[in-house]
Design a protein around this motif. Structure first.
Motif, PDB file in Angstrom:
ATOM      1  N   ARG A 425       0.809  -1.049   0.076  1.00  0.00           N
ATOM      2  CA  ARG A 425       0.178  -0.032   0.107  1.00  0.00           C
ATOM      3  C   ARG A 425       0.853   1.362  -0.107  1.00  0.00           C
ATOM      4  O   ARG A 425       0.618   2.298  -0.751  1.00  0.00           O
ATOM      5  N   LYS A 429       1.313   4.214  -3.147  1.00  0.00           N
ATOM      6  CA  LYS A 429       1.205   5.645  -2.702  1.00  0.00           C
ATOM      7  C   LYS A 429       2.414   6.506  -3.050  1.00  0.00           C
ATOM      8  O   LYS A 429       2.563   7.476  -3.690  1.00  0.00           O
ATOM      9  N   MET A 436      -8.219   2.758  -8.607  1.00  0.00           N
ATOM     10  CA  MET A 436      -9.025   2.278  -7.732  1.00  0.00           C
ATOM     11  C   MET A 436      -9.033   0.690  -7.666  1.00  0.00           C
ATOM     12  O   MET A 436      -9.311  -0.069  -6.633  1.00  0.00           O
ATOM     13  N   LYS A 437      -8.866   0.100  -8.774  1.00  0.00           N
ATOM     14  CA  LYS A 437      -8.937  -1.506  -8.971  1.00  0.00           C
ATOM     15  C   LYS A 437      -7.625  -2.101  -8.576  1.00  0.00           C
ATOM     16  O   LYS A 437      -7.762  -3.139  -8.197  1.00  0.00           O
ATOM     17  N   TYR A 439      -6.755  -1.917  -5.651  1.00  0.00           N
ATOM     18  CA  TYR A 439      -6.776  -2.570  -4.267  1.00  0.00           C
ATOM     19  C   TYR A 439      -7.675  -3.901  -4.360  1.00  0.00           C
ATOM     20  O   TYR A 439      -8.161  -4.790  -3.324  1.00  0.00           O
ATOM     21  N   LYS A 440      -8.117  -3.955  -5.532  1.00  0.00           N
ATOM     22  CA  LYS A 440      -9.155  -5.108  -5.596  1.00  0.00           C
ATOM     23  C   LYS A 440      -8.346  -6.321  -5.764  1.00  0.00           C
ATOM     24  O   LYS A 440      -9.010  -7.789  -6.163  1.00  0.00           O
ATOM     25  N   ALA A 499     -14.978 -12.265  -7.111  1.00  0.00           N
ATOM     26  CA  ALA A 499     -14.023 -11.320  -6.886  1.00  0.00           C
ATOM     27  C   ALA A 499     -12.470 -12.103  -6.322  1.00  0.00           C
ATOM     28  O   ALA A 499     -11.545 -11.571  -6.553  1.00  0.00           O
ATOM     29  N   VAL A 500     -12.766 -13.149  -5.725  1.00  0.00           N
ATOM     30  CA  VAL A 500     -11.786 -14.077  -5.190  1.00  0.00           C
ATOM     31  C   VAL A 500     -11.421 -14.920  -6.242  1.00  0.00           C
ATOM     32  O   VAL A 500     -10.414 -15.283  -6.655  1.00  0.00           O
TER      33      VAL A 500
ATOM     34  N   LEU B  16     -16.308  -4.923  -1.625  1.00  0.00           N
ATOM     35  CA  LEU B  16     -15.685  -4.681  -2.952  1.00  0.00           C
ATOM     36  C   LEU B  16     -14.198  -4.074  -3.057  1.00  0.00           C
ATOM     37  O   LEU B  16     -13.612  -3.431  -3.763  1.00  0.00           O
ATOM     38  N   ASN B  17     -13.711  -4.102  -1.713  1.00  0.00           N
ATOM     39  CA  ASN B  17     -12.444  -3.789  -1.299  1.00  0.00           C
ATOM     40  C   ASN B  17     -12.243  -2.134  -2.049  1.00  0.00           C
ATOM     41  O   ASN B  17     -11.114  -1.924  -2.556  1.00  0.00           O
ATOM     42  N   GLU B  19     -10.791   0.495  -0.921  1.00  0.00           N
ATOM     43  CA  GLU B  19      -9.534   0.889   0.033  1.00  0.00           C
ATOM     44  C   GLU B  19      -9.882   2.334   0.281  1.00  0.00           C
ATOM     45  O   GLU B  19     -10.119   3.211  -0.705  1.00  0.00           O
ATOM     46  N   ILE B  43     -17.643  -7.867 -12.349  1.00  0.00           N
ATOM     47  CA  ILE B  43     -17.233  -8.694 -10.933  1.00  0.00           C
ATOM     48  C   ILE B  43     -18.038  -8.119  -9.851  1.00  0.00           C
ATOM     49  O   ILE B  43     -18.629  -8.911  -9.131  1.00  0.00           O
ATOM     50  N   ASP B  44     -17.788  -7.052  -9.652  1.00  0.00           N
ATOM     51  CA  ASP B  44     -18.451  -6.203  -8.628  1.00  0.00           C
ATOM     52  C   ASP B  44     -19.865  -6.585  -8.597  1.00  0.00           C
ATOM     53  O   ASP B  44     -20.638  -6.796  -7.482  1.00  0.00           O
ATOM     54  N   GLU B  47     -20.616  -9.588  -6.996  1.00  0.00           N
ATOM     55  CA  GLU B  47     -20.405  -9.477  -5.409  1.00  0.00           C
ATOM     56  C   GLU B  47     -21.712  -9.046  -4.962  1.00  0.00           C
ATOM     57  O   GLU B  47     -21.894  -9.011  -3.834  1.00  0.00           O
TER      58      GLU B  47
END
Lengths: 574, 85
Positions: A425, A429, A436-437, A439-440, A499-500, B16-17, B19, B43-44, B47
């Motif tokens: 993380r 930064k 945003m993606k 973090y997924k 998502a996993v 949905l992570n 963050e 995918i979201d 979910e």
């Protein structure tokens, strides 16, 4: 390129030999049925499964009671049959072994908390290679989602064409388990009926188990079927959804046909991926039009075998080769009415007594990958292979022990004991990441993403189709695999999270990189016990020369339970 | 309804992570998918179907149905209100 198929075997729900499988297809027989086997799925599903008792008995008889997982049993039985047709028990001379699988023996994760050795794809590869006395240096394993089988055939053909081996065994295998079925069910992509590729009434795929193997050789075989071209591309669009334009698959088909030197008019049929999901078939119809193959019969073998994942490219190519020998174009079982946006020629009955000199075989998969090969009968001329272009590294990024190093310069560092989540993380930064993606992504995906973000910092812009990514690691996606298995073990198979599950394929990490940097050329993910950079770079050079790539990311990217290592180089022909 | 909206936003962030986002960062009326708003993808959407099943006992079999329901946190909350088991 002109590499001949000398013998082959298919083990599937339709039988234990190619002859049995081919006879079933000729008789319009499907291997798909409702199965309530708890080793496949908690809820009954339509799937094409291999009878385990028979498999076990045959494997035991062959290996003197040896203890092998179902995937190993299948690979050993299949390769043995393929070799025996050439009166061999072990390969002779310089022979490469190229395996393809998406999940191998992942079922070994079930009902426990750790990751046993047997779950590693490299473990499976080693046991099979050992059985046939093939050295680690001659063994390759590709795990690149559903194109794995076609990728393995392309790689084998390239190695032989370039004179590195005189023969190669290509074997693809996948078996089903709650791990796989729960994941596909969570994607809502499984049909409760028999799948119906390209049909207006199609509503999803059926999963299947299979193993297929071929022995390839450089020796001219009169009347034989040869691989004369092949190419691998990426959509660079989405990690699970296929391209909305069909451009990636089109590039693969065009490159493969160019390499083979065939025109659209010379192609007699296309054996496509045809999973019968709404978007896959739609995308394929667009790619077929872009390739000017809309007049050519298109068929899918999924209604016979189901989607057999890492085996599909191998077994379907074998059926194509035999169909070509019989001057037959197989029908797409259960097809009634065309339901794809670009009209293509699909038929419900076999065409017999027709010209079958040239076949284009395609595959597409998660991570945005596509692959195509050209199969030819009576290929008279062996087109000379391109001179392998010299390549050299222009950047080197290493992520290890809390440090990110580019070309010997430390860009970011923290205490080596910092937990991965914090490290990555902060690193993200530090490089001003704002996607945003990010973090997924899985932790393997994050590692690959940051490594390439750094690696490509100084790269001039490139044409998407002129860039590629070739990665290798030891742990495949086992870190995420463990997470997915934990969810279904603890909360039930219905709790499987898309998502996993999507990250339970190592090449999806490469797919993230392709989307971010618009990389649409060669993309292949190898799994092996050790990092063999020479061999990887050799393959990159071959792929770059054949498909005219200017840039290629090559290297190692591994993540398992908090331990990480990325060592990537950017190669160029410039 | 207000409680539900807040609860939903927190669930989206966790599941949905998303963050470093807080419920206050999510505009109740803004589109969840596409380039504007949260930029969620297919995918979201799958979910979110799981969130509805697990937390509210609402089943959506066909992801295509979700398109209007999943437009924004607001439409999602209204759908849950009227379909809660």
């Amino acid at each position: 390129m002109r590499v001949f198929i000398t013998s082959d075997n298919i083990i599937s729900a339709l039988g234990f030999t190619t002859a049995e499988n081919f006879a079933a297809i000729t008789a319009y027989r499907s291997g798909i049925a409702l199965t309530a086997d708890k080793h496949i799925s908690a809820t009954p599903v339509m799937a094409a499964t291999i009878e385990r008792t028979t498999l076990e008995e045959r494997a035991k008889a062959l290996t003197d009671g040896g203890k092998y997982s179902p995937v190993e049993q299948l690979l050993i039985l299949s390769i043995t049959d393929t070799l025996q047709q050439q009166h061999l028990t072990r390969p002779e001379g310089s022979t490469a072994l190229i395996l393809s699988t998406t999940k191998g023996n992942v079922a070994a994760l079930g009902g426990r908390n750790d990751i046993p050795d047997e779950a590693f794809l490299s473990h499976t590869a080693r046991r099979v290679a050992d059985y046939f006395g093939i050295a680690e240096t001659d063994t390759y394993l590709i795990s690149n989602a559903c194109i794995s089988g076609v990728s393995a055939l392309i790689m084998a053909a390239r190695l032989i064409d370039e004179g590195l081996y005189s023969k190669a065994i290509v074997a693809g295998c996948d078996v089903l388990s709650p791990f796989i079925t729960s994941g596909f069910l969570s994607f809502k992509s499984v049909s409760p009926q028999c799948c119906r590729p390209y049909d207006a009434a199609r509503n999803g795929l059926n999963l299947g188990e299979a193993c297929g193997s071929v022995l390839l050789t450089s020796e001219y075989t009169p009347g034989g079927i040869a691989i004369t071209g092949g190419s691998i591309t990426n959509d660079a669009n989405h990690i699970s959804g296929p391209s909305r334009t069909g451009d990636g698959l089109f590039y693969a088909i065009r490159h493969a046909m160019d390499e083979a030197g065939v025109t659209p008019e010379e192609v007699d049929f296309v054996n496509a991926h045809g999973t019968a999901t709404a978007y896959n078939d739609e995308m394929e119809s667009k790619a077929i039009h872009l390739a000017r193959l809309q007049q050519v019969p298109v068929d899918s073998l999924k209604p016979y075998f189901g989607h057999t994942l890492g085996a599909s490219g191998v077994i379907e190519s074998i059926i194509c080769a035999h169909a070509m020998q019989q001057s037959m174009i197989p029908a797409t079982l259960h097809f009634e009415q065309l339901g794809v946006p670009c009209p293509i020629v699909v038929e419900a009955t076999h065409r017999t007594g027709v010209r079958t000199d040239v076949c284009v075989k395609t595959a597409s998969g998660f991570g945005g990958c596509n692959a195509a090969i050209v199969l030819q009968k009576n290929a008279s001329a062996n087109r000379p292979r391109p001179q392998l272009a010299p390549i050299h590294a222009i950047a080197h990024c290493r992520i290890a022990g809390g440090e990110i190093v580019l070309d010997g310069q430390t860009l970011f560092s923290c205490d080596p004991d910092t937990p991965f989540a914090t490290f990555i993380r902060e690193a993200y930064k530090a490089i001003d990441g704002n996607n945003m993606k990010f973090y997924k992504m899985s932790d393997l995906g994050k590692t690959a993403y940051i490594a390439t973000e750094v690696l490509l910092q100084k790269t001039p812009t490139f044409v998407p189709t002129e860039a590629g990514i070739i990665l290798a690691n030891r742990s495949a996606s086992l870190d995420t695999d463990r997470r997915h298995q934990d969810i279904i073990d603890n909360e039930g198979e219905a709790a499987a999270a898309p998502a996993v599950f999507v990250y339970t394929l190592p090449n999806v990490a490469a797919g993230e990189v392709c989307i971010r940097h618009k990389i649409q050329g060669e993309n292949t993910f190898f799994i092996g016990d050790t990092y063999q950079p020479d061999r990887l770079e050799r393959y990159a050079r071959s792929a770059m020369s054949r498909d005219g790539l200017q840039y290629c990311i090559v290297g190692w990217c591994d993540f398992l339970q908090g331990r990480y290592l990325a060592d990537l180089k950017l190669f160029t022909t410039k | 309804m207000e409680e539900l909206v807040k609860e939903l936003k927190q669930q989206l962030i966790d599941e949905l992570n998303l963050e470093e986002m807080t419920p206050e960062d999510i505009d109740t009326e803004a589109p969840l998918f596409g380039d504007e708003g949260l930029g969620l993808d297919s995918i979201d959407a799958l979910e979110i179907i799981l969130i509805l099943e697990r937390n509210y006992g609402i089943k959506i079999e066909n992801p295509a149905e979700g398109k209007e329901i999943f437009y924004s946190v607001d439409t999602l909350a209204r759908y849950i209100e009227s379909h809660r088991a």
